[in-house]
Design a protein around this motif. Structure first.
Motif, PDB file in Angstrom:
ATOM      1  N   ILE A 167       0.848  -1.188   0.000  1.00  0.00           N
ATOM      2  CA  ILE A 167       0.000   0.000   0.000  1.00  0.00           C
ATOM      3  C   ILE A 167       0.888   1.244   0.000  1.00  0.00           C
ATOM      4  N   GLU A 168       0.474   2.251  -0.748  1.00  0.00           N
ATOM      5  CA  GLU A 168       1.227   3.508  -0.846  1.00  0.00           C
ATOM      6  C   GLU A 168       0.859   4.391   0.345  1.00  0.00           C
ATOM      7  N   ALA A 169       1.556   4.182   1.439  1.00  0.00           N
ATOM      8  CA  ALA A 169       1.238   4.899   2.683  1.00  0.00           C
ATOM      9  C   ALA A 169       1.739   6.343   2.661  1.00  0.00           C
ATOM     10  N   HIS A 170       2.862   6.581   2.015  1.00  0.00           N
ATOM     11  CA  HIS A 170       3.439   7.930   1.924  1.00  0.00           C
ATOM     12  C   HIS A 170       3.055   8.529   0.569  1.00  0.00           C
ATOM     13  N   TYR A 171       2.406   9.689   0.590  1.00  0.00           N
ATOM     14  CA  TYR A 171       1.907  10.286  -0.648  1.00  0.00           C
ATOM     15  C   TYR A 171       1.814  11.800  -0.469  1.00  0.00           C
ATOM     16  N   SER A 172       1.928  12.516  -1.566  1.00  0.00           N
ATOM     17  CA  SER A 172       2.027  13.979  -1.508  1.00  0.00           C
ATOM     18  C   SER A 172       0.897  14.658  -0.751  1.00  0.00           C
ATOM     19  N   THR A 173      -0.328  14.151  -0.903  1.00  0.00           N
ATOM     20  CA  THR A 173      -1.467  14.831  -0.293  1.00  0.00           C
ATOM     21  C   THR A 173      -1.948  14.184   1.005  1.00  0.00           C
ATOM     22  N   HIS A 174      -1.247  13.161   1.479  1.00  0.00           N
ATOM     23  CA  HIS A 174      -1.644  12.536   2.733  1.00  0.00           C
ATOM     24  C   HIS A 174      -1.343  13.452   3.911  1.00  0.00           C
ATOM     25  N   LYS A 175      -2.309  13.571   4.803  1.00  0.00           N
ATOM     26  CA  LYS A 175      -2.079  14.244   6.069  1.00  0.00           C
ATOM     27  C   LYS A 175      -1.367  13.274   7.009  1.00  0.00           C
ATOM     28  N   PRO A 176      -0.638  13.784   8.013  1.00  0.00           N
ATOM     29  CA  PRO A 176       0.112  12.888   8.911  1.00  0.00           C
ATOM     30  C   PRO A 176      -0.730  11.764   9.495  1.00  0.00           C
ATOM     31  N   GLN A 177      -1.969  12.063   9.875  1.00  0.00           N
ATOM     32  CA  GLN A 177      -2.816  11.017  10.465  1.00  0.00           C
ATOM     33  C   GLN A 177      -3.179   9.957   9.428  1.00  0.00           C
ATOM     34  N   GLN A 178      -3.378  10.388   8.177  1.00  0.00           N
ATOM     35  CA  GLN A 178      -3.674   9.410   7.126  1.00  0.00           C
ATOM     36  C   GLN A 178      -2.486   8.481   6.902  1.00  0.00           C
ATOM     37  N   THR A 179      -1.289   9.061   6.844  1.00  0.00           N
ATOM     38  CA  THR A 179      -0.091   8.227   6.689  1.00  0.00           C
ATOM     39  C   THR A 179       0.018   7.244   7.842  1.00  0.00           C
ATOM     40  N   ALA A 180      -0.203   7.716   9.055  1.00  0.00           N
ATOM     41  CA  ALA A 180      -0.143   6.831  10.230  1.00  0.00           C
ATOM     42  C   ALA A 180      -1.178   5.714  10.129  1.00  0.00           C
ATOM     43  N   ASP A 181      -2.375   6.050   9.663  1.00  0.00           N
ATOM     44  CA  ASP A 181      -3.428   5.046   9.537  1.00  0.00           C
ATOM     45  C   ASP A 181      -3.054   3.984   8.500  1.00  0.00           C
ATOM     46  N   TYR A 182      -2.459   4.424   7.379  1.00  0.00           N
ATOM     47  CA  TYR A 182      -2.100   3.461   6.336  1.00  0.00           C
ATOM     48  C   TYR A 182      -0.904   2.601   6.763  1.00  0.00           C
ATOM     49  N   LEU A 183       0.014   3.187   7.524  1.00  0.00           N
ATOM     50  CA  LEU A 183       1.115   2.390   8.062  1.00  0.00           C
ATOM     51  C   LEU A 183       0.590   1.332   9.026  1.00  0.00           C
ATOM     52  N   ASP A 184      -0.395   1.714   9.840  1.00  0.00           N
ATOM     53  CA  ASP A 184      -1.009   0.757  10.761  1.00  0.00           C
ATOM     54  C   ASP A 184      -1.729  -0.340   9.985  1.00  0.00           C
ATOM     55  N   MET A 185      -2.420   0.030   8.921  1.00  0.00           N
ATOM     56  CA  MET A 185      -3.113  -0.957   8.098  1.00  0.00           C
ATOM     57  C   MET A 185      -2.115  -1.926   7.471  1.00  0.00           C
ATOM     58  N   ALA A 186      -0.993  -1.393   7.003  1.00  0.00           N
ATOM     59  CA  ALA A 186       0.033  -2.254   6.414  1.00  0.00           C
ATOM     60  C   ALA A 186       0.550  -3.260   7.436  1.00  0.00           C
ATOM     61  N   ARG A 187       0.741  -2.812   8.677  1.00  0.00           N
ATOM     62  CA  ARG A 187       1.209  -3.733   9.725  1.00  0.00           C
ATOM     63  C   ARG A 187       0.150  -4.804  10.009  1.00  0.00           C
ATOM     64  N   ARG A 188      -1.103  -4.397  10.116  1.00  0.00           N
ATOM     65  CA  ARG A 188      -2.172  -5.345  10.445  1.00  0.00           C
ATOM     66  C   ARG A 188      -2.371  -6.389   9.349  1.00  0.00           C
ATOM     67  N   LEU A 189      -2.244  -5.949   8.101  1.00  0.00           N
ATOM     68  CA  LEU A 189      -2.514  -6.844   6.977  1.00  0.00           C
ATOM     69  C   LEU A 189      -1.244  -7.457   6.389  1.00  0.00           C
ATOM     70  N   ASP A 190      -0.094  -7.126   7.004  1.00  0.00           N
ATOM     71  CA  ASP A 190       1.191  -7.632   6.517  1.00  0.00           C
ATOM     72  C   ASP A 190       1.410  -7.264   5.048  1.00  0.00           C
ATOM     73  N   LEU A 191       1.272  -5.974   4.769  1.00  0.00           N
ATOM     74  CA  LEU A 191       1.497  -5.438   3.435  1.00  0.00           C
ATOM     75  C   LEU A 191       2.794  -4.625   3.410  1.00  0.00           C
ATOM     76  N   LEU A 192       3.465  -4.639   2.287  1.00  0.00           N
ATOM     77  CA  LEU A 192       4.632  -3.790   2.101  1.00  0.00           C
ATOM     78  C   LEU A 192       4.207  -2.324   2.077  1.00  0.00           C
ATOM     79  N   VAL A 193       5.132  -1.445   2.443  1.00  0.00           N
ATOM     80  CA  VAL A 193       4.869  -0.002   2.456  1.00  0.00           C
ATOM     81  C   VAL A 193       5.676   0.663   1.346  1.00  0.00           C
ATOM     82  N   THR A 194       5.004   1.501   0.562  1.00  0.00           N
ATOM     83  CA  THR A 194       5.699   2.293  -0.449  1.00  0.00           C
ATOM     84  C   THR A 194       5.276   3.750  -0.318  1.00  0.00           C
ATOM     85  N   GLY A 195       5.819   4.580  -1.174  1.00  0.00           N
ATOM     86  CA  GLY A 195       5.434   5.981  -1.171  1.00  0.00           C
ATOM     87  C   GLY A 195       5.996   6.700  -2.375  1.00  0.00           C
ATOM     88  N   GLY A 196       5.325   7.762  -2.762  1.00  0.00           N
ATOM     89  CA  GLY A 196       5.807   8.533  -3.899  1.00  0.00           C
ATOM     90  C   GLY A 196       5.070   9.850  -4.040  1.00  0.00           C
TER      91      GLY A 196
END
Length: 282
Positions: A216-245
C-alpha cells in the motif's frame, strides 16, 4: 536527506517532462532511487535507466495500471516487474486502445459544448501512445478555454462533468494478476482516492491481498500525517509492504515536486530493502 520516490510520471504518459529531466529534478531533491510509473505504458523505462546510470540514481521498473472499483477507478502500482514480459505488453496495449476510444468520445462531447479541438491535436500534444484526460486539459489550456488543468477537470473532464466518459477497465484483481504474472509487486496507489470508509478500505485491501496485492502507498504527496499513520497501521495489520511517492506529473500538477511532494513528503530510503527482498532482487 536521502529519500526515494516510487510514483512518477513522464511524457510517456501524462507527465510534462521526459524521464531524463525528471531524474535531474530527482537528483536535486536528494532522491537516491525512483520508479517511473507511467499509466499503462513502460516505454519510458529504458530512457530512465540510462539517465539513472549517468546520475547515480537507482531505477525500479514500474507501472501504474488503471482498474475499475464500482463506479470509480482504482490504480494499482507495479514494481520490479519484467517490463518486457510478452503477456504484459499486449495487456497494456489494450488499455491504451481503450484510452483512445474514450478520448475520442470526450473530444466529441467538448465539440458539442462549443469547444473547438480535435483528437489529432490531443495525440500530438501527448507525443506517446498513452493518452489521457490531462493531455486534453493541456490542449484546452493552450486554446485559452481554461487557465489550468484543474479548471479543465472542474468544468469539463472530471466525473459528473459534461464531457466525462467512463473507461472500460479490468477489475482490480485482474490488474493485480497482470503485475504478478510479470513478476512484479502490486501495490494499491493513493488510498485516499478510494471511495471507501476507513473500515471499507481495510476490508478492500484484505480482499485484494487475497487476490495477490502486496503493498500500500502509505506515503503520498497529499496525505495528512494522520492518514499516513493510519495506512502504516493498516500495512502492519494486513502484513502489506509499504511504499510511497510524489505522483509527480509536472504541468498538470504544478504543486507537486519530485521527491518532495508539496514540500513535506519524505519517503524513507529504508523502505526499498523489503521491496527488493519481496521481489527477489539484490
Amino acid at each position: 536527506m536521502p529519500r526515494i520516490d516510487l510514483h512518477l510520471h513522464t511524457t510517456y504518459s501524462d507527465g510534462s517532462l521526459p524521464p531524463a529531466e525528471v531524474l535531474l529534478l530527482a537528483r536535486k531533491a536528494g532522491v537516491t532511487a525512483l520508479a517511473i510509473t507511467d499509466h499503462d505504458i513502460v516505454d519510458g523505462i529504458p530512457e530512465a535507466i540510462e539517465a539513472g546510470r549517468r546520475l547515480g540514481i537507482e531505477i525500479i521498473p514500474g507501472i501504474e495500471v488503471s482498474s475499475r472499483h464500482g463506479e470509480t477507478e482504482l490504480h494499482i502500482l507495479g514494481y520490479f516487474l519484467d517490463w518486457q514480459d510478452p503477456l504484459l505488453l499486449p495487456r497494456l496495449a489494450r488499455l491504451r486502445a481503450g484510452r483512445h476510444e474514450r478520448n475520442s468520445r470526450i473530444v466529441e462531447k467538448l465539440n458539442n459544448l462549443g469547444l473547438t479541438l480535435t483528437y489529432e491535436e490531443v495525440k500530438a500534444r501527448a507525443g506517446s501512445d498513452s493518452v489521457g484526460r490531462p493531455h486534453i486539459a493541456r490542449v484546452l489550456m493552450e486554446k485559452g478555454y481554461v487557465q489550468s488543468a484543474k479548471e479543465a477537470f472542474d468544468r469539463f473532464l472530471g466525473e459528473d462533468k459534461p464531457a466525462y466518459v467512463p473507461r472500460d477497465l479490468p477489475e482490480p484483481a485482474e490488474a493485480i494478476a497482470w503485475i504478478r504474472a510479470a513478476r512484479g509487486l502490486p501495490v494499491l496507489a493513493h488510498p485516499t482516492w478510494v471511495r471507501e470508509s476507513a473500515e471499507g478500505l481495510s476490508k478492500l485491501c484484505e480482499r485484494l491481498k487475497g487476490a495477490g496485492l502486496m503493498g500500500i502507498e502509505a506515503h503520498y504527496s497529499t496525505h495528512k500525517p494522520q492518514q499516513t499513520a493510519d495506512y502504516l497501521d493498516m500495512a502492519r495489520r494486513l502484513d502489506l509492504l509499504v511504499t510511497g511517492g510524489s505522483d509527480f506529473h509536472g504541468l498538470t500538477k504544478p504543486d507537486i515536486e519530485v521527491g518532495l511532494g508539496r514540500g513535506g513528503l519524505t519517503v524513507p530510503e529504508k523502505l526499498l530493502e523489503p521491496l527488493k527482498k519481496a521481489a527477489g532482487v539484490s
